[in-house]
Design a protein around this motif. Structure first.
Motif, PDB file in Angstrom:
ATOM      1  N   PHE A  84       0.842  -1.193   0.000  1.00  0.00           N
ATOM      2  CA  PHE A  84       0.000   0.000   0.000  1.00  0.00           C
ATOM      3  C   PHE A  84       0.878   1.244   0.000  1.00  0.00           C
ATOM      4  O   PHE A  84       1.884   1.309   0.708  1.00  0.00           O
ATOM      5  CB  PHE A  84      -0.919   0.006   1.225  1.00  0.00           C
ATOM      6  CG  PHE A  84      -1.845  -1.182   1.280  1.00  0.00           C
ATOM      7  CD1 PHE A  84      -3.129  -1.095   0.758  1.00  0.00           C
ATOM      8  CD2 PHE A  84      -1.418  -2.391   1.824  1.00  0.00           C
ATOM      9  CE1 PHE A  84      -3.974  -2.198   0.794  1.00  0.00           C
ATOM     10  CE2 PHE A  84      -2.248  -3.488   1.859  1.00  0.00           C
ATOM     11  CZ  PHE A  84      -3.534  -3.398   1.338  1.00  0.00           C
ATOM     12  N   ILE A  85       0.467   2.216  -0.805  1.00  0.00           N
ATOM     13  CA  ILE A  85       1.136   3.518  -0.846  1.00  0.00           C
ATOM     14  C   ILE A  85       0.101   4.571  -0.510  1.00  0.00           C
ATOM     15  O   ILE A  85      -0.982   4.608  -1.116  1.00  0.00           O
ATOM     16  CB  ILE A  85       1.754   3.785  -2.232  1.00  0.00           C
ATOM     17  CG1 ILE A  85       2.876   2.791  -2.510  1.00  0.00           C
ATOM     18  CG2 ILE A  85       2.285   5.223  -2.312  1.00  0.00           C
ATOM     19  CD1 ILE A  85       3.410   2.856  -3.933  1.00  0.00           C
ATOM     20  N   VAL A  86       0.424   5.418   0.458  1.00  0.00           N
ATOM     21  CA  VAL A  86      -0.468   6.506   0.844  1.00  0.00           C
ATOM     22  C   VAL A  86       0.124   7.809   0.313  1.00  0.00           C
ATOM     23  O   VAL A  86       1.210   8.229   0.732  1.00  0.00           O
ATOM     24  CB  VAL A  86      -0.638   6.585   2.373  1.00  0.00           C
ATOM     25  CG1 VAL A  86      -1.607   7.714   2.735  1.00  0.00           C
ATOM     26  CG2 VAL A  86      -1.143   5.256   2.928  1.00  0.00           C
ATOM     27  N   LEU A  87      -0.560   8.427  -0.640  1.00  0.00           N
ATOM     28  CA  LEU A  87      -0.148   9.722  -1.174  1.00  0.00           C
ATOM     29  C   LEU A  87      -0.761  10.790  -0.280  1.00  0.00           C
ATOM     30  O   LEU A  87      -1.988  10.902  -0.180  1.00  0.00           O
ATOM     31  CB  LEU A  87      -0.630   9.875  -2.621  1.00  0.00           C
ATOM     32  CG  LEU A  87      -0.141   8.789  -3.590  1.00  0.00           C
ATOM     33  CD1 LEU A  87      -0.724   9.014  -4.981  1.00  0.00           C
ATOM     34  CD2 LEU A  87       1.374   8.741  -3.643  1.00  0.00           C
ATOM     35  N   HIS A  88       0.085  11.590   0.348  1.00  0.00           N
ATOM     36  CA  HIS A  88      -0.341  12.427   1.469  1.00  0.00           C
ATOM     37  C   HIS A  88       0.354  13.781   1.377  1.00  0.00           C
ATOM     38  O   HIS A  88       1.501  13.881   0.921  1.00  0.00           O
ATOM     39  CB  HIS A  88       0.062  11.720   2.761  1.00  0.00           C
ATOM     40  CG  HIS A  88      -0.601  12.201   4.023  1.00  0.00           C
ATOM     41  ND1 HIS A  88      -0.362  13.436   4.572  1.00  0.00           N
ATOM     42  CD2 HIS A  88      -1.477  11.579   4.868  1.00  0.00           C
ATOM     43  CE1 HIS A  88      -1.062  13.570   5.690  1.00  0.00           C
ATOM     44  NE2 HIS A  88      -1.751  12.446   5.894  1.00  0.00           N
TER      45      HIS A  88
END
Length: 337
Positions: A84-88
């Motif tokens: 999972f990648i969280v673009l934040h």
């Protein structure tokens, strides 16, 4: 077997575009990502899906409820993806990465936060490199914990802090080594990874009033201290002290205000204002009084890690004295054993 990654777009600079009102979220962000990646070698990139939170979060507007939304997506789809990648947004990314490290204990696949200082929509940007490197890390490298990747640096999520407002090397890990670095080659320091543990995911309800921060500064008054420590709903306060944990012990009104707060059962944690520091409460006489009050040393913890850890523990326990005992026990590598 091909790898598949879920990108969770929460908002932030990476997905913005210029307007006459400054940067605003751009339309068609998923297509923009795919168009930019079309010029890269697809054989070295995994498949991915993009999930967009609605409404998007400007990270300056982040509140504890947003952690539930981000973690909830990962928990509900955990079995469906290899990472999972969280673009934040960058302003509060280290807070979210720290909190998710507590909410998602016992990971056996990567959860990596990233973003950018310049939007992907701009010709010159840092977004594309951060995105490509994070996709490769999430798909092809053993990272069973919450990390933060930015500008070639792979950091433990709960050891990271934003240290530059405009530099592309915006994040660092002041009191812990980088987990890896990306240059000509991807170098991962596997000896630093958390050992395998039992999966313990949770998504508790947070009370945004529960934790506050009291910065120590020359001339801080008893009135200010009392006002912060007597806020409705407050259960814990972080003292941001000088150096290795020092504060003005010769100001009787200030000390009495802290003593009164401790006597009421308020949890107090002492962390340093210095970026690189480890609290040594009692090393100087001016901090010895804190030991008498039962103030907890935050050791080498970042403000982000201490703040979110208190929120996490308080959300799961109504007994302040028990939380006070639990705080010093490492949960996800946020302090040394």
């Amino acid at each position: 077997m091909s790898k598949k990654i879920l990108l969770i777009y929460t908002g932030g600079t990476i997905g913005m575009q210029a307007s006459d009102r400054g940067y605003v979220p751009c339309t068609g962000f998923e297509q923009l990502i795919r168009d930019r990646l079309a010029h890269s070698r697809h054989g070295t990139l995994p498949e991915f899906d993009l999930l967009t939170l609605h409404p998007l979060i400007d990270s300056a507007n982040l509140n504890p409820g947003h952690w539930n939304k981000i973690a909830g997506q990962i928990i509900s789809q955990y079995a469906e993806y290899d990472g999972f990648i969280v673009l934040h947004g960058t302003d509060t990314m280290a807070y979210s990465a720290s909190m998710l490290s507590y909410m998602l204990q016992g990971l056996d696949k990567p959860v990596i936060f990233t973003g950018s200082q310049i939007p992907l929509s701009e010709l010159r940007n840092d977004a594309l490199d951060n995105l490509i490197s994070t996709l490769q890390l999430a798909a092809f490298h053993p990272l069973p914990e919450v990390c933060l990747y930015f500008n070639g640096r792979l950091l433990r999520g709960n050891r990271s802090s934003k240290v530059k407002a405009t530099g592309l090397d915006a994040f660092d890990s002041p009191n812990f080594p980088w987990m890896g670095q990306v240059g000509i080659h991807i170098e991962l320091h596997e000896r630093l990874l958390l050992p395998p543990g039992e999966q313990a995911f949770c998504n508790p309800e947070f009370d945004p009033r529960a934790v506050s921060i009291l910065p120590i500064y020359p001339g801080i008054s008893a009135e200010t201290t009392h006002a912060i420590c007597s806020t409705a709903g407050l259960r814990a306060v972080i003292l941001r002290s000088y150096g290795v944990g020092n504060l003005p012990d010769q100001d009787p009104g200030f000390i009495q205000a802290l003593q009164a707060a401790a006597a009421k059962g308020l949890i107090m944690v002492n962390i340093s204002q210095c970026l690189q520091a480890e609290v040594a409460q009692g090393h100087y006489a001016c901090s010895a009084v804190l030991n008498d009050m039962g103030v907890i040393s935050g050791q080498e913890m970042t403000q982000e890690a201490a703040f979110t850890k208190l929120h996490f523990l308080l959300a799961g326990c109504d007994d302040n004295s028990l939380v006070q005992q639990q705080f010093s026990t490492p949960l996800a590598g946020e302090v040394d054993e």
